[in-house]
Motif scaffolding. Structure first.
Motif, mmCIF file in Angstrom:
data_model
loop_
_atom_site.group_PDB
_atom_site.id
_atom_site.type_symbol
_atom_site.label_atom_id
_atom_site.label_comp_id
_atom_site.label_asym_id
_atom_site.label_seq_id
_atom_site.Cartn_x
_atom_site.Cartn_y
_atom_site.Cartn_z
ATOM 1 N N ARG A 271 0.850 -1.251 -0.068
ATOM 2 C CA ARG A 271 0.078 0.034 0.033
ATOM 3 C C ARG A 271 1.038 1.305 -0.034
ATOM 4 N N VAL A 272 0.531 2.071 -0.960
ATOM 5 C CA VAL A 272 1.565 3.392 -1.004
ATOM 6 C C VAL A 272 0.380 4.541 -0.969
ATOM 7 N N ALA A 273 0.636 5.335 0.205
ATOM 8 C CA ALA A 273 -0.192 6.711 0.166
ATOM 9 C C ALA A 273 0.536 7.735 0.468
ATOM 10 N N GLY A 274 0.005 8.877 -0.192
ATOM 11 C CA GLY A 274 0.642 10.187 0.026
ATOM 12 C C GLY A 274 -0.026 11.120 -0.649
ATOM 13 N N GLU A 275 0.590 12.216 -1.163
ATOM 14 C CA GLU A 275 0.350 13.221 -2.272
ATOM 15 C C GLU A 275 1.218 13.505 -3.207
#
Length: 660
Positions: A52-56
């Motif tokens: 899972r990759v989360a960010g902006e």
């Protein structure tokens, strides 16, 4: 064979080869923490399940927040997206989680987008959840979780003891995470640090990141067959570990310790020999300096009988100089007297002659005989005197001289008597002159001798040089008298025994490793050749790999070639073939080998034609399914993936869109 039996057998073999007691073997191995037990490694499989990759994201392509999950099944998973749309980043994120450190290929811009990275994986049969929080591309918090099974970790980001989820490690920085992951993975994968000697004076240790180079395969352009580092024999050591050759890790550590100890012993003996040579050279220099100092002193010392008082010699020289001056004065006076007497004798002889031959001379015999006119003081020249002699005129007044020539015999006798008297006076003056000359010669010689003796004696200028020369001689004689001769270095019996034990152990472990490798490598070579052929390596007849991970290529109808000389595409396919061959042979022999995870980035970009790429993808998917191998591969060729792989193995983004 039991562990105890293995240990007893190994220590007994080493003791017999080294010719020492078994207790000495145990002491040496204990001192350096070396294993005496050569036991098979535990299974070290590594499989990834969810990322899972989360960010902006910032920039022109799909800016804004993102939270993307990716799943990885058994066998082959293909990540398909356009270029620069996140495919390689997925491999880099898997690497960061599992290796502890990202590779250089992980762009800082991409790292800056990330807020959370979660990875679920199975490490040597143990479920693990890697949870990383980031700010500005750096880790601010990280935890590795473990639970009863991989499903229990899904969606969990913190320990939950009630559900049996606990933390294996916690980190609060990028460096702390890297250090702790390296230790955790070595323990869980039952791997030892790879240690090698560095310049024979120290050791270098390579940990889990070096092993991970055999998981994330280098680009085709790299020359290493296994791993990322070609130096220090690391590819060969990885090969031996992943084939689980007996004592591969122990052999490396024993050889390293032996090399360092032997190098230290050699350096000590070399230093002792150099010191001995330097001391010998120093003695030769001192002896040469002393010889020169003696010569200098001898030149400054007076000769035999000349070591008289400087004052006495100077006084004697002064007295002789004065005596010579007086003698010179006496000689001058004697010379004047002699010259005057000679002149008078000459005049008396002339007068005798004149009176004998001339009556005028007889008449003027008792008269004056002035040298010049008594009135005008003009010299009376020879012409007037000749005229007086022959013409009978007075040489002074020029008048004729007249008168009787009486008693000529008496005048002649008187002239004769005057001549004899003057001759006697001349002879006495000459004798006195000769005596004065002899005195002058004698005193001159004596003065010259005294002056020479004075010059050779110690003058005010010579004395400091003589004292300095004497001091130099004494100093050099003193230095030689206390000169420390070089000592032959004493043999360190304990050190020699330790080196002998380590050498014997390394030799035995080398023999065991080589014997085991001979059988395994025959099958590994066949597997590599078959797999490489199926992956599209052209005109391949056979290959031969050795324990140093040096791969020889034997093309059909051509001479031998080396792995490093192949094209980038061929190197990548051979590298994949080697890893799969290790897995297959390892399973066949029941040994723990390669972790079974391969990360391959864009193989088609490695000078590979479309037909070869299709063949590689197709065969790799088949082999991965058959070999319990998990492969994560990337490509920007949508058609290639769809044409060669099952749909459920493809994780595909829309053309031009990001994969996450």
């Amino acid at each position: 064979m039991s562990t105890v039996q293995s240990e007893v057998l190994l220590e007994a073999r080493i003791a017999q080869k080294a010719g020492v007691e078994v207790d000495h073997i145990r002491d040496v191995f204990t001192e350096y923490g070396l294993p005496l037990v050569i036991s098979p490694a535990r299974p070290r499989s590594l499989h990834v399940h969810r990322l899972r990759v989360a960010g902006e994201r910032t920039g022109d392509v799909q800016p804004g927040p993102f939270d993307t999950p990716l799943s990885f099944g058994p066998g082959l998973t293909a990540l398909v997206a356009s270029n620069f749309r996140g495919k390689t980043s997925v491999l880099e994120l898997l690497t960061w989680c599992l290796r502890g450190t990202p590779r250089n290929e992980m762009q800082n811009r991409v790292r800056g987008w990330l807020h959370h990275v979660d990875l679920d994986a199975t490490v040597a049969g143990e479920p693990m959840g890697f949870r990383i929080d980031l700010t500005d591309g750096e880790i601010t918090s990280a935890v590795v979780l473990t639970g009863s099974d991989i499903a229990s970790l899904a969606g969990v980001r913190a320990p939950d003891p009630g559900r049996g989820i606990t933390a294996l490690l916690r980190a609060s920085s990028t460096d702390s995470y890297a250090e702790q992951i390296a230790g955790l993975m070595l323990r869980r994968m039952d791997l030892q640090p790879l240690v090698n000697s560095f310049k024979e004076t120290s050791t270098q240790t390579h940990g889990w990141p070096a092993y991970f180079g055999a998981v994330y395969l280098p680009a085709g352009g790299d020359k290493a067959l296994l791993g990322e580092v070609t130096s220090n024999g690391l590819p060969g050591r990885l090969l031996q570990v992943f084939l689980d050759l007996p004592a591969a890790a122990a052999l490396t550590r024993v050889k390293t310790v032996h090399d360092v100890r032997a190098a230290e012993d050699k350096a000590r003996r070399t230093a002792a020999a150099a010191e001995a040579a330097e001391r010998a050279s120093e003695r030769e220099r001192l002896e040469a300096d002393l010889a020169r100092a003696h010569e200098q002193l001898a030149r400054l010392l007076p000769g035999d009988g000349e070591d008289a008082s400087l004052v006495d010699l100077a006084k004697n020289a002064v007295q002789l100089a004065r005596a010579l001056a007086d003698a010179q004065d006496e000689w001058d006076e004697a010379s004047r007297v002699f010259r005057r007497a000679r002149t008078e004798r000459q005049q008396a002889a002339k007068l005798l002659n004149d009176v004998t031959e001339s009556a005028t001379a007889r008449r003027l015999f008792h008269g004056l005989n002035p040298a010049n006119c008594p009135r005008c003081d003009k010299d009376i020249d020879d012409a007037r005197r000749n005229q007086e002699q022959h013409a009978g005129t007075c040489a002074v007044c020029a008048r004729e001289v007249s008168g009787d020539d009486e008693e000529p015999q008496e005048i002649t006798a008187e002239a004769q008597n005057r001549l004899e008297t003057s001759a006697t006076v001349e002879a006495a003056a000459k004798e006195n002159l000769e005596r004065a000359e002899a005195d002058v010669d004698r005193l001159t010689q004596q003065l010259e001798a005294a002056q020479g003796q004075l010059r050779r004696a110690q003058s005010a200028a010579d004395l400091p040089a003589r004292l300095a020369a004497q001091e130099n001689v004494l100093r050099l004689e003193g230095a030689l008298s206390v000169f420390r001769e070089p000592e032959t270095p004493a043999t360190d019996a304990a050190e020699a025994k330790t080196i002998n034990i380590l050498a014997a152990a390394a030799d035995l472990l080398e023999q065991d490793s080589k014997a085991a490798a001979d059988a395994l490598f025959r099958e590994v070579n066949k597997e590599i050749a078959d797999l490489a052929t199926s992956f599209g390596v052209p005109s391949l007849q056979s290959v031969s790999i050795d324990r140093g991970a040096r791969l020889r290529i034997y093309p059909l109808g051509s001479k031998q070639e080396w792995f490093k000389d192949q094209t980038a595409g061929a190197r990548l396919r051979l590298r994949i073939a080697v890893v799969i061959a290790l897995l297959r042979v390892g399973r066949r022999y029941g040994v723990s080998t390669h972790p079974g995870l391969l990360l391959i980035d864009s193989p088609k970009s490695e000078e590979m034609q479309s037909a070869d790429a299709r063949k590689l993808f197709t065969e790799l998917a088949t082999v991965a399914a058959e070999s319990d191998l998990q492969v994560v591969i990337t490509t920007a060729d949508f058609e290639l993936a769809v044409a060669t792989l099952p749909a459920d193995t493809i994780r595909q983004a829309e053309a031009g869109a990001s994969l996450w």
